[in-house]
Design a protein around this motif. Sequence first.
Motif, short mmCIF file in Angstrom:
data_model
loop_
_atom_site.label_atom_id
_atom_site.label_comp_id
_atom_site.label_asym_id
_atom_site.label_seq_id
_atom_site.Cartn_x
_atom_site.Cartn_y
_atom_site.Cartn_z
N GLU A 80 5.87 -19.27 13.05
CA GLU A 80 6.59 -18.83 14.25
C GLU A 80 7.05 -17.38 14.10
O GLU A 80 7.01 -16.60 15.06
N ALA A 81 7.47 -17.00 12.89
CA ALA A 81 7.86 -15.61 12.64
C ALA A 81 6.67 -14.67 12.85
O ALA A 81 6.81 -13.56 13.38
N THR A 82 5.49 -15.13 12.47
CA THR A 82 4.27 -14.33 12.67
C THR A 82 3.97 -14.16 14.16
O THR A 82 3.59 -13.09 14.61
N ARG A 83 4.14 -15.22 14.92
CA ARG A 83 3.87 -15.15 16.35
C ARG A 83 4.75 -14.08 17.02
O ARG A 83 4.28 -13.29 17.85
N LYS A 84 6.03 -14.04 16.64
CA LYS A 84 6.94 -13.05 17.22
C LYS A 84 6.52 -11.63 16.85
O LYS A 84 6.60 -10.71 17.67
N ALA A 85 6.06 -11.45 15.62
CA ALA A 85 5.62 -10.12 15.18
C ALA A 85 4.39 -9.67 15.97
O ALA A 85 4.31 -8.51 16.41
N LYS A 136 -4.09 -9.19 25.81
CA LYS A 136 -2.97 -9.61 24.95
C LYS A 136 -2.75 -11.11 25.05
O LYS A 136 -2.60 -11.80 24.03
N ASP A 137 -2.74 -11.63 26.27
CA ASP A 137 -2.50 -13.07 26.48
C ASP A 137 -3.60 -13.91 25.81
O ASP A 137 -3.32 -14.99 25.27
N THR A 138 -4.83 -13.41 25.85
CA THR A 138 -5.95 -14.13 25.23
C THR A 138 -5.76 -14.24 23.73
O THR A 138 -5.93 -15.31 23.14
N MET A 139 -5.39 -13.12 23.09
CA MET A 139 -5.17 -13.16 21.64
C MET A 139 -4.01 -14.08 21.29
O MET A 139 -4.10 -14.88 20.34
N MET A 140 -2.92 -13.97 22.04
CA MET A 140 -1.75 -14.79 21.73
C MET A 140 -2.04 -16.28 21.92
O MET A 140 -1.56 -17.11 21.13
N LYS A 141 -2.83 -16.63 22.91
CA LYS A 141 -3.18 -18.04 23.10
C LYS A 141 -3.99 -18.56 21.92
O LYS A 141 -3.75 -19.67 21.42
N GLN A 142 -4.94 -17.76 21.48
CA GLN A 142 -5.75 -18.19 20.34
C GLN A 142 -4.92 -18.30 19.07
O GLN A 142 -5.14 -19.20 18.26
N LEU A 143 -3.95 -17.41 18.91
CA LEU A 143 -3.06 -17.50 17.76
C LEU A 143 -2.20 -18.76 17.83
O LEU A 143 -2.04 -19.48 16.83
N ARG A 144 -1.66 -19.05 19.02
CA ARG A 144 -0.84 -20.26 19.18
C ARG A 144 -1.66 -21.52 18.95
O ARG A 144 -1.18 -22.51 18.37
#
Length: 809
Positions: free
Chosen positions: A533-538, A727-735
């Motif tokens: 979760e800390a990584t996601r925020k970064a 940005k949203d695409t990368m964040m979705k894949q990370l989540r």
Amino acid sequence: MDDFVRKRLTKWSLSELTQTCEDHEVDKESLYCLEDRDIADLIPKVGPRSKFRKRLKLFKEEQSTTDPETSDSSVEVCPSTSKTNDKGKRRLDSSQSPASKRPRDDIQGSYTEEGILSDVKYTMRCVLDKLPNKNDEFIKFLKKNIKDLETEKSELIGVFGKTGAGKSSLINAVIGVKDLLPSGKIRACTSVMIKVEADMKNPKYEADIEFITKEDWEEEFNHFHGDKEKGEDYQDSVEKLSLLYGKEWKNISPENLMDEIHFREIPEFLSSGRKTLTRDTAEDLSRELVKYTQSKSNEEDAKRYWPLVKCVTVRVPNNPLLQHVTLVDLPGNGDRNKSRDTMWKKLVGSCSTVWIVTDINRAASEKEPWEILKESCSQLGNGGECRQIHFICTKSDHCEDSDDHSDPEVHAQILEQNEQAKIDVKAEFNKLKDVKKHFSEKCFKVFTVSSKEFLRKKRLDPNETEIPKLQDVLQELNDSHSETLNYVSRARGILSLMQGARSSEGADIKKNVRTGLEKELSLELHKVNETMEATRKAFEGCLSGGVENSKRACVELLESVIYPNNSGSAFHRTLKCVVEKGGIHKPKNGELINVNMKLASCLTDSIDEEFKKTFPNEGNSGPFNGVIKAFSLGTEEKMTKKEYENVKLQLTFLRTEEEKMKTELNKIIRDRKKTIYSSLTTKIEEEMKPCYDEAKLFEGEGTLRNMRETIEEHLHLSKDVMFDHAKDTMMKQLRDLMSEIPEKLKSTMQKSIVRSLETYGVSQSLPDVSEELGEVDKHYNDLMGTTVSPDDDATPRSDPPGQAAAVRP
């Protein structure tokens, strides 16, 4: 030669070298004094030489503790001057995980590592045969896991370099097969990928030729017929058609393109899509491969089939340096053929090491090798799994004044030239800011080699050619696999589970252990979620800044591509190629043009540093790999406590499952991170596609202006949302990855806990494997460098018929 050397060669499974050592008067004292140069002269074949060098090195390191024979004070041990890696000096300790421990070659007792692997494989085949044919989930699980023990992975080394740089000669020299890949005056094809790997079972040389699909070829042919401007791509297509169909290609209509008459020599192209060649010698296979890998011929009318070839896999018999390593001769990127381009991207992203090959005389100044590095660095680094880049300067034996290496002045001049080349190349590397975002200086090494001198074996000094050092690179990659230890460890876990499941005693202790393990699992999963979760925020913070920078700079970035310096009216042909290929084009003589990557550059710049920290290619560090490495149910500690004595077998299995799960998750992370990183550019490409499709339709007067205006207008209308979408695409894949990791950990380990501690229903149908477990335990402890107490010793079984010689040296 004395008995000491003879016995040592027998113990190392290298008895075939006995006569050689006797002929060269190698005795006990001189054995210790052998250097790399001596070994190369003594043993010309690369396979036995690499085994001998490795065993001698480890033997020297362990001589004072593992073999009383070598402690004779009358023997003076000559220190090695070789600069090879000293990883082998590190003794294994019990805090390491089985998957990370490096097996030793000089195993205590009567077995070598190869012998242990062979013996345990035979044991597990026998256990598999013993399992009952029952439609039971537990029995199915055991059978599947025993069969899955055989799976292997190969390290990939990508070899880049322009035609004439000496790639083929280099590969031939490093693996010790002089005539394997064609080299010399014939011009190599710039599109075909050639993989070189070992076949440890087949004694013949083999090549597997994979063709592109018929649909791909038809599409390329139709594109050629529709190309009215007859630019650079048109000329390439003319060359391909002439090679395949001969001079009459102009008379072939699209309807007759696939007629069988054109493919009489390669009917496999129309049927299976693959063709296999098998020959007794490397030279015979090489001669046969020319028509599939080379673009020119001395024979005017000889056909060439490389335009239809996607990849050629060459298999070399019994080559230890390639046992777990595959060398891939890679062309430059930007191939029009979709299947070839897709495979190229996949292979580049899978390379753990890259060799960039160039002539030593132009090593620092040659433009092409540095372009290769700049164009591919993101696909190799954050978008791949590359850990080391080796810049290889070939023809290091060349001297402008003379080829007489016996002349001391010439010899000194060559050594000075080689050293200066290394200094110049490293200095050039340090100028590449974009490359150094992905690779530190410690990942970059320079080698100077002469394939010709190495194969001739006329060098006077090993520093004249560093081919042996590249062979050490291959050997270290082979060593890092720990195939034997992984196999034995997992086999031990399966046998422990089977033997533990036979007992229905201790129901209460099993219940209590299960409850404790499930609580431990819950706590460990909480740590995993917290770290990620800390990584996601970064990531969120980095990308938000990247989006704003992209919106401000995108117009200027686009103009730098579509309005290049000194671009005249002829640039419309280049831009036409760009839009026809979805924003990406590699001119025949020029740098790669990638509009999508340029527009995504502010986003990738914003995330590069954080991405490298999160998903490093080196080791099991970073928030994702690091937290998985730290994950533990405490099984190893529990096994040492008396209250867990009755469930020690079950805990052994769980520890093995834990390590297996970590390996699988690391692979998932390694593969997924490539997709996550490339998602920014992929999304930009997707959002820009409508304007490319529109721009490529323009023809005639004003084409260049119309294409530019179409692209500019599209960017103006979409820039306020396009970068947010990326940005949203990368964040979705990370989540998605953040969700999958704990879910997979929980599901797999929960099942393993239940499976190991509640298997009463099948206990009566399982065979007794106590003897097999005892033997595998001994092998496991030998590999780990520990000893087994006499009480734990199992009665040894006899060797399987016909295998004694193969298993025990």
